[in-house]
Design an enzyme around this catalytic site. Structure first.
Site, PDB file in Angstrom:
ATOM      1  N   THR A 185       5.317 -10.434   6.210  1.00 30.86           N
ATOM      2  CA  THR A 185       6.318 -10.333   4.998  1.00 30.86           C
ATOM      3  C   THR A 185       7.065  -9.226   5.144  1.00 30.86           C
ATOM      4  O   THR A 185       6.371  -7.992   5.359  1.00 30.86           O
ATOM      5  CB  THR A 185       5.356 -10.646   3.655  1.00 30.86           C
ATOM      6  OG1 THR A 185       4.464  -9.641   3.649  1.00 30.86           O
ATOM      7  CG2 THR A 185       4.918 -11.972   3.487  1.00 30.86           C
ATOM      8  N   LYS A 440      10.534  -6.208 -19.494  1.00 32.40           N
ATOM      9  CA  LYS A 440       9.785  -6.288 -20.773  1.00 32.40           C
ATOM     10  C   LYS A 440      10.526  -5.426 -21.737  1.00 32.40           C
ATOM     11  O   LYS A 440      10.407  -4.129 -21.552  1.00 32.40           O
ATOM     12  CB  LYS A 440       8.359  -5.970 -20.460  1.00 32.40           C
ATOM     13  CG  LYS A 440       7.574  -6.313 -21.602  1.00 32.40           C
ATOM     14  CD  LYS A 440       5.906  -6.524 -21.140  1.00 32.40           C
ATOM     15  CE  LYS A 440       5.274  -7.563 -21.835  1.00 32.40           C
ATOM     16  NZ  LYS A 440       3.747  -7.637 -21.871  1.00 32.40           N
TER      17      LYS A 440
HETATM   18  P1  ADP Z   1      10.088 -12.236   1.635  1.00 34.67           P
HETATM   19  O1  ADP Z   1      10.112 -11.466   0.087  1.00 34.67           O
HETATM   20  O2  ADP Z   1       9.330 -11.138   2.316  1.00 34.67           O
HETATM   21  O3  ADP Z   1      11.345 -12.612   1.836  1.00 34.67           O
HETATM   22  P2  ADP Z   1       9.190 -14.803   1.325  1.00 34.67           P
HETATM   23  O4  ADP Z   1      10.141 -15.264   2.338  1.00 34.67           O
HETATM   24  O5  ADP Z   1       7.721 -15.170   1.573  1.00 34.67           O
HETATM   25  O6  ADP Z   1       9.046 -13.044   1.803  1.00 34.67           O
HETATM   26  O7  ADP Z   1       9.405 -14.805  -0.130  1.00 34.67           O
HETATM   27  C1  ADP Z   1       8.552 -15.529  -1.180  1.00 34.67           C
HETATM   28  C2  ADP Z   1       9.239 -15.291  -2.508  1.00 34.67           C
HETATM   29  O8  ADP Z   1      10.563 -15.809  -2.462  1.00 34.67           O
HETATM   30  C3  ADP Z   1       8.646 -16.289  -3.422  1.00 34.67           C
HETATM   31  O9  ADP Z   1       7.297 -15.600  -3.876  1.00 34.67           O
HETATM   32  C4  ADP Z   1       9.692 -16.026  -4.624  1.00 34.67           C
HETATM   33  O10 ADP Z   1       9.783 -14.945  -5.352  1.00 34.67           O
HETATM   34  C5  ADP Z   1      10.732 -16.106  -3.977  1.00 34.67           C
HETATM   35  N1  ADP Z   1      11.402 -17.464  -3.667  1.00 34.67           N
HETATM   36  C6  ADP Z   1      11.295 -18.450  -2.663  1.00 34.67           C
HETATM   37  N2  ADP Z   1      12.119 -19.589  -2.874  1.00 34.67           N
HETATM   38  C7  ADP Z   1      12.475 -19.334  -4.262  1.00 34.67           C
HETATM   39  C8  ADP Z   1      13.158 -20.218  -5.069  1.00 34.67           C
HETATM   40  N3  ADP Z   1      13.741 -21.589  -4.933  1.00 34.67           N
HETATM   41  N4  ADP Z   1      13.489 -19.837  -6.450  1.00 34.67           N
HETATM   42  C9  ADP Z   1      12.835 -18.702  -6.465  1.00 34.67           C
HETATM   43  N5  ADP Z   1      12.326 -17.675  -5.913  1.00 34.67           N
HETATM   44  C10 ADP Z   1      11.997 -18.249  -4.894  1.00 34.67           C
END
Ligand code: ADP
Length: 540
Positions: A185, A440
């Site tokens: 990540t 917040k």
């Molecule tokens: P990185 O932050 O490294 O790109 P990821 O691709 O694993 O890592 O990201 C996951 C995060 O992306 C989730 O925890 C969430 O915060 C956000 N996310 C993914 N899909 C959605 C969505 N459809 N709506 C809102 N947030 C999303």
């Protein structure tokens, strides 16, 4: 009493073998870095994957070795997914948009033995070579005729690894929890953390996606993964597509609206998968040309929240929008928002309300929301809390990183997503924010996603972000940061007025800042960390 059924380990290689037998003419089309279009089938691919596997063994690759890739979406990258994991090694996909420092860290941390690079990325590796492991060998994903002039020592040519090898193989057996893939990540704080997928988690994820999104993942459909193979397994498509018989159209590196439109139009792509920014570009192109690409019927949007205006733009043109949520640590699919039949008939506005949520969970992923003290909160659609998940496709700990692993599981062993969300009685998930992005103010939470969604509906806004800035009286207050469309000049007051109709007065941003371009993370999301550093320095 134990049942009496055979136990055969779930293995990734079985997916491509299955596709070769059941959908031999299923197509894989790739825009190549060499500049042309390449066409192949699942049958041909399975043969090349066998040749690759033999070639890798000849190079000394053993079970458990990490084999890295730095490449766009294309058939050779797809072959590596299968050839590497098929012989029990680990396919470690690297995001080329990571900083040099992060890339050096992860190649060293993963202790990669081979690194397969697309032509485009050879210059990056030339620059980093000194800081990469001594024994790492570089392979360029091309044929002899296209091998570049390079300062790199002992570079290998991909096609030469395959040359002369036989095109069938008896895939070895190993336990189904054998490591198969590794993806770091991007890590907003500290070093990137590695999610280590197993054969079992990957195959189960492929099943989950095929049964949950069956109209898209089925024999004969054509799918465009704009979502990269270098990030979270292109959301599982390299596995779900061969399992279901859907074809794959790989776009290479050109992801602008015009290139994506032309490719979709020419290849009659039915469903396209990617982050919201890509679909904003495609929608611009659709509006300019006054028509949809031929054969187009469906998009899957995820990675960050899909703005309501984006969902509306596609839905009103007859394109089904499937809003999905997931994480690297979840393989990645957690929820998806295709509507059940009874909701498909709702009037547009109500349908959009639903589709703005991230939808219902896929099989195998359990979800709970809890308060700050860890107490479970009701699934009533109103209360939001910290979202935790568990399941067979969820990480059980980061690769060689016990400290980071300790922090993300609760006492019951659930994984903390870092998202704040509500879940309604029908099981629809609504992400309010990432916990660290919440604002917040005076003890009350303000959802940055809600505010951003409304601002995105202004036709002059190309992108926006709401962040918290410190405030002596209220602790934190929202600040709106906007990137205007090329030819537009939205005024501050217009944007505040737009928000004032939909949210309470105390939630309105105190100020609006206009920027040329919003900073993006390596995965194409707006980098709120960078924005906070610039506009709310003393919060960090
Ligand atoms: P990185 O932050 O490294 O790109 P990821 O691709 O694993 O890592 O990201 C996951 C995060 O992306 C989730 O925890 C969430 O915060 C956000 N996310 C993914 N899909 C959605 C969505 N459809 N709506 C809102 N947030 C999303």
């Amino acid at each position: 009493m134990k049942g009496l059924m055979m136990h055969r380990p779930l293995k990734i290689a079985d997916l491509i073998t299955f596709a070769a037998e059941n959908y031999p003419s299923g197509e894989i089309v790739s825009v190549r870095t060499e500049g042309d279009i390449h066409r192949t089938t699942y049958l041909e691919t399975s043969k090349r994957v066998a040749r690759l596997a033999h070639g890798l063994r000849r190079l000394g690759v053993k079970e458990g070795d990490r084999i890295a890739t730095l490449a766009w979406n294309g058939y050779r990258h797809f072959e590596l997914y299968y050839g590497v994991s098929g012989i029990g090694a680990v396919c470690h996909t690297i995001n080329p948009r990571l900083s040099a420092e992060q890339m050096i860290y992860i190649v060293n941390h993963a202790d990669d033995r081979l690194l397969f690079v697309d032509l485009t990325f050879v210059p990056i590796i030339e620059k980093l070579r000194e800081q990469l492991p001594q024994g790492l060998r570089i392979v360029v994903l091309t044929d002899r005729a296209h091998m570049p002039e390079t300062t790199l020592d002992g570079v290998l040519c991909y096609e030469e690894i395959l040359d002369g090898e036989t095109d069938s193989i008896d895939w070895p057996d190993f336990p189904e929890d054998q490591a198969a893939g590794l993806c770091y990540t991007s890590g907003t704080t500290g070093h990137p953390k590695g999610t280590l997928y197993t054969h079992r988690s990957t195959v189960l994820h492929a099943f989950n996606m095929c049964v949950t999104i069956p109209k898209t993942l089925c024999e004969g459909t054509r799918i465009l993964p704009v979502v990269p193979l270098f990030h979270v397994n292109a959301w599982g498509l390299p596995y779900g597509a061969p399992l279901s018989g859907a074809g794959l159209i790989f776009p290479g590196g050109a992801l602008d609206g015009k290139s994506v439109f032309d490719l979709m139009d020419r290849e009659k792509v039915f469903s396209a998968w990617g982050v919201p920014t890509v679909w904003l570009g495609l929608m611009n192109e659709i509006n300019q040309r006054g028509r949809l690409p031929e054969g187009f019927g469906d998009i899957v949007v995820g990675g960050s929240a899909a703005p309501r205006s984006l969902i509306e733009a596609f839905e009103t043109k007859g394109i089904n929008v499937c809003h999905a949520w997931g994480m690297t640590e979840m393989s990645p699919l957690g929820t998806q928002c295709n509507l059940p039949p009874q909701l498909q008939q709702l009037p547009l506005e109500e349908r959009l309300d639903r589709k703005q949520s991230q939808g219902r969970r896929v099989f195998g992923v359990d979800m709970k929301i809890v308060d700050d003290a860890g107490n479970r909160l009701p699934h009533d659609g109103k209360v939001s809390g910290h979202l935790y998940v568990r399941g067979n496709t969820v990480t059980s700990g980061y690769f060689e990183n016990p400290e980071a692993s300790k922090e993300v599981f609760d006492a019951e062993g659930w994984f903390c997503t870092g998202d704040v969300a509500a879940i309604d009685a029908d099981g629809f998930l609504k992400i309010t924010d990432r916990s660290k992005d919440l604002i917040k103010s005076g003890g009350e939470w303000i959802s940055s996603l809600d505010l951003e969604n409304i601002v995105m509906s202004h036709p002059g806004v190309a992108g926006c972000a709401v962040i918290a800035v410190p405030d002596p009286k209220w602790d934190e207050r929202p600040l709106l940061i906007v990137q205007a469309r090329d030819d537009a000049q939205p005024r501050k007051q217009e944007l505040i007025d737009l928000l004032a109709v939909r949210v309470a007065k105390w939630q309105l941003p105190d100020d609006v800042v206009f920027v040329e371009a919003l900073p993006l993370t390596a995965t194409g999301k707006v980098s709120k960390l960078t924005l906070r550093k610039t506009y709310a320095e003393d919060m960090e």
